[in-house]
Design a protein around this motif. Structure first.
Motif, short mmCIF file in Angstrom:
data_model
loop_
_atom_site.label_atom_id
_atom_site.label_comp_id
_atom_site.label_asym_id
_atom_site.label_seq_id
_atom_site.Cartn_x
_atom_site.Cartn_y
_atom_site.Cartn_z
N PRO A 238 -5.07 4.57 18.19
CA PRO A 238 -6.43 4.72 17.81
C PRO A 238 -6.98 6.23 18.25
O PRO A 238 -7.62 6.80 17.60
N ALA A 239 -6.18 6.51 19.19
CA ALA A 239 -7.02 8.11 19.87
C ALA A 239 -6.40 9.19 19.18
O ALA A 239 -6.74 10.23 19.54
N ALA A 240 -5.08 8.72 18.59
CA ALA A 240 -4.52 9.96 17.83
C ALA A 240 -4.54 10.17 16.24
O ALA A 240 -3.98 10.94 15.69
N SER A 241 -5.57 9.29 15.91
CA SER A 241 -5.56 9.13 14.30
C SER A 241 -7.03 9.38 13.72
O SER A 241 -7.97 8.59 14.13
N TRP A 242 -7.40 10.10 12.82
CA TRP A 242 -8.55 9.97 11.81
C TRP A 242 -7.93 10.10 10.51
O TRP A 242 -8.44 11.16 9.72
N ASP A 243 -7.34 9.16 10.06
CA ASP A 243 -7.02 8.96 8.68
C ASP A 243 -6.86 7.56 8.27
O ASP A 243 -7.23 6.65 8.77
N GLY A 244 -5.80 7.36 7.34
CA GLY A 244 -5.41 5.97 6.95
C GLY A 244 -4.74 4.89 7.67
O GLY A 244 -4.64 3.92 7.34
N SER A 245 -4.56 5.73 8.96
CA SER A 245 -4.05 4.39 10.16
C SER A 245 -5.06 3.52 10.23
O SER A 245 -4.78 2.49 10.95
N TRP A 246 -6.21 3.77 10.22
CA TRP A 246 -7.42 2.84 10.34
C TRP A 246 -7.16 1.68 9.83
O TRP A 246 -7.72 0.46 10.13
N GLU A 247 -6.61 1.34 8.49
CA GLU A 247 -6.34 0.25 7.65
C GLU A 247 -5.54 -0.71 8.70
O GLU A 247 -6.05 -1.98 8.70
N THR B 177 0.90 -1.19 -0.16
CA THR B 177 0.15 -0.08 0.02
C THR B 177 0.85 1.32 0.00
O THR B 177 2.09 1.24 0.45
N THR B 178 0.36 2.58 -0.31
CA THR B 178 0.88 3.85 -0.55
C THR B 178 0.70 4.52 0.89
O THR B 178 1.18 5.60 0.82
N SER B 179 -0.21 3.92 1.41
CA SER B 179 -0.50 4.71 2.79
C SER B 179 -0.41 4.11 4.07
O SER B 179 -0.73 3.18 4.52
N ALA B 180 0.78 4.57 4.47
CA ALA B 180 1.28 4.45 5.86
C ALA B 180 0.86 4.95 6.99
O ALA B 180 0.02 6.15 7.01
N PRO B 181 0.76 4.16 8.02
CA PRO B 181 0.17 4.63 9.09
C PRO B 181 0.74 6.00 9.80
O PRO B 181 1.88 6.15 9.61
N ILE C 282 -11.86 -0.22 3.83
CA ILE C 282 -10.79 -0.60 4.46
C ILE C 282 -10.48 -2.26 4.34
O ILE C 282 -11.45 -2.98 4.16
N MET C 283 -9.28 -2.57 4.15
CA MET C 283 -8.74 -3.95 3.82
C MET C 283 -8.91 -4.81 5.21
O MET C 283 -8.26 -4.54 5.95
#
Length: 526
Positions: free
Chosen positions: A50-59, A41-45, A514-515
């Motif tokens: 979890p409390a610090a992210s609202w982005d592609g880290s969710w993957e 993937t090209t989307s690294a966390p 999300i995969m």
């Protein structure tokens, strides 16, 4: 933070969610002897907390942490995962209760109970980072733990979408003994209760996931291990796929690579899975900038931008033009920008500026991230620059930054006009409106819209049947069109490229695209 939002394709009548018998059975699949399935993937966390992210880290979070509710394969509404059952306790949709599965444990064997759930949700609001997910909990008043297995969520307003919030990876359950109450965890480690444990992690390089033997939930894991490799661009990722260094690619496939994988005569050992998507790309105008704050300037840009040219010339028709912040396929979608502006027209744009007393070329600086949304981002912005300057009405400068510094910049209000992408937390029209309006929002640029935030959104949240709130969403979108503070550009599709030996790609995408790595398996061993 941002004011509430998100998810659902059909919230129709969601009042009770109960565990289906038979979920959580462990099944055989790819074994240790096969080696891990390797996903590129090209989307690294940006973080592992979890409390610090609202982005592609969710993957990553979806696969190593657990939430009360989540999405089994094929589901469009959430079902119990860590929970055994969940339901609203009242007809006003203001009290929501969940009962945990019995004997839940974290991956190290520690107890996961109601207090851990309460702690995990409370710490999101205590930490309250600008880049974090606290805004998802705008309707939450307090969390109550009753005994070891019962959690009650008391809401400050009717909110039929609250179950979908609980299903986002942002609401992942963490161990109170390992995660500070008022600050993010920063040691590069993860302790969750999801289908996998994180064996090792190298920032920007790879994450090694192995089966969590303590997991109790609905996921039927079809492999024992997955390694996620992070690539700087699509080209290097696809090269690794063709060289059999990875088995699957997801998130970040460039249009040229998609086209080449579609083309007859492409390598026989590769497959391309295509599906509908709700990813959107859009421009944001900063009201603090002396030019971007002028409505006529924003509307002139809206009148000039040729979305079809961007979709065709830059993205090779792997995306489609978007004329509303709410993408096609969701209840409430409109084509407001096309209805109001029609086809691109420099003469109409000139008239808009003249009526505002603007007779000189308008200087604008457009910013984009160099490493977040794929390798076409820079060509897309060059095309935007060309369109605006060819009109004779604008003088455009372009600047780009890597995502981490780019995000800091737009949250500080440094950019006059900047590009953003949006992957939904769940597929509901609200999730494409609510995050972007209000004094605190996902963009870092205040956008007062009281008719939307104080009237239309609260009205829509009282309805479990989302078909009943189309008028509210249509009115909200028209307000966004009239203001032209946000300019939608295109809507994407989902593409998964994989070795012919890999199956499960079609089932591996949940409703927020999300995969879910546990759905992937090798055909030879399944």
């Amino acid at each position: 933070m941002f004011n509430r939002n998100q998810r659902l394709r059909q919230l129709a009548g969601i009042t009770s969610i109960t565990l289906v018998a038979g979920c959580g059975v462990l099944t055989s699949g790819s074994t240790e002897d096969d080696g891990p399935i390797v996903v590129g993937t090209t989307s690294a966390p940006s973080t592992l907390d979890p409390a610090a992210s609202w982005d592609g880290s969710w993957e990553l979070f979806r696969n190593v942490y657990q939430t009360l509710l989540s999405y089994p394969s094929g589901a469009v509404s959430p079902e119990p995962d860590a929970a055994e059952s969940c339901a609203f306790m009242d007809t006003s949709n203001r009290t929501y209760r969940c009962t945990l599965r019995a004997d839940l444990k974290f991956s190290d064997g520690g107890t996961l109970d109601a207090q851990a759930v309460k702690y995990s949700i409370d710490r999101i609001r205590k930490i309250n980072l600008p880049s974090g997910p606290a805004g998802l909990l705008g309707s939450l008043e307090r969390v109550q733990a009753r005994g070891e297995r019962e959690i009650v969520f008391h809401l400050n307003q009717s909110d039929a979408t609250f179950p979908f919030v609980l299903a986002t990876p942002a609401m992942s359950i963490v161990d109170p003994d390992d995660y500070p109450a008022r600050s993010p965890r920063k040691d590069g480690k993860v302790l969750g209760s999801g289908p996998y444990s994180l064996r090792s992690y190298e920032d920007g390089e790879k994450a090694e996931l192995v089966r969590n033997d303590h997991y109790k939930g609905f996921a039927e894991r079809k492999n024992d291990a997955v390694t996620i490799r992070y690539f700087p661009d699509s080209g290097k990722m696809v090269d690794a796929l063709r060289d059999k260094e990875i088995d699957v690619t997801f998130r970040g496939l460039a249009s040229d690579d998609v086209v080449s994988l579609r083309t007859a005569g492409a390598e026989d050992y590769l497959q391309l899975v295509e599906g509908a998507g709700t990813e959107i790309s859009y421009l944001v105008f900063n009201p603090k900038d002396p030019w971007a704050k002028i409505p006529a300037v924003r509307k002139a840009v809206a009148q000039i931008v040729d979305r079809a040219a961007i979709a065709h010339k830059v993205y090779k028709d792997t995306v489609e033009p978007l004329y509303s912040m709410v993408p096609k396929g969701l209840t409430g979608h409109t084509t407001g920008f096309f209805d109001d502006y029609g086809d691109p027209s420099s003469s109409k744009a000139r008239q808009i500026l003249l009526e505002a007393g603007i007779t000189e070329r308008v200087p604008l600086t457009l910013w984009y991230t160099t490493d977040r949304y794929g390798s076409e981002t820079a060509p897309e912005f060059r095309e935007l620059k060309s369109q605006l300057e060819d009109s004779g009405l604008f003088r455009v400068s372009l600047n780009g930054r890597p995502w981490k510094t780019y995000e800091e910049g737009y949250r500080k209000g440094e950019y006059p006009v900047f590009g953003r992408g949006w992957f939904p937390d769940f597929p509901d029209a609200e999730n494409f409106i609510a995050p972007f309006v209000g004094a605190q929002n996902a963009l870092g640029t205040p956008y007062p819209a009281p008719r939307i935030t104080d009237v239309l959104l609260p009205q829509s949240r009282r309805e479990s049947d989302r078909r009943a709130v189309v008028e509210e969403f249509e009115e909200a979108q028209q307000i966004l069109v009239d203001d032209a503070r946000l300019l939608p550009l295109w809507q994407g599709r989902q593409y998964v490229a994989a070795s012919e030996e890999i199956a499960g790609g079609e089932q591996a995408l949940d409703p927020s695209t999300i995969m879910t790595m546990w759905e992937l398996y090798r055909k030879t061993s399944w």
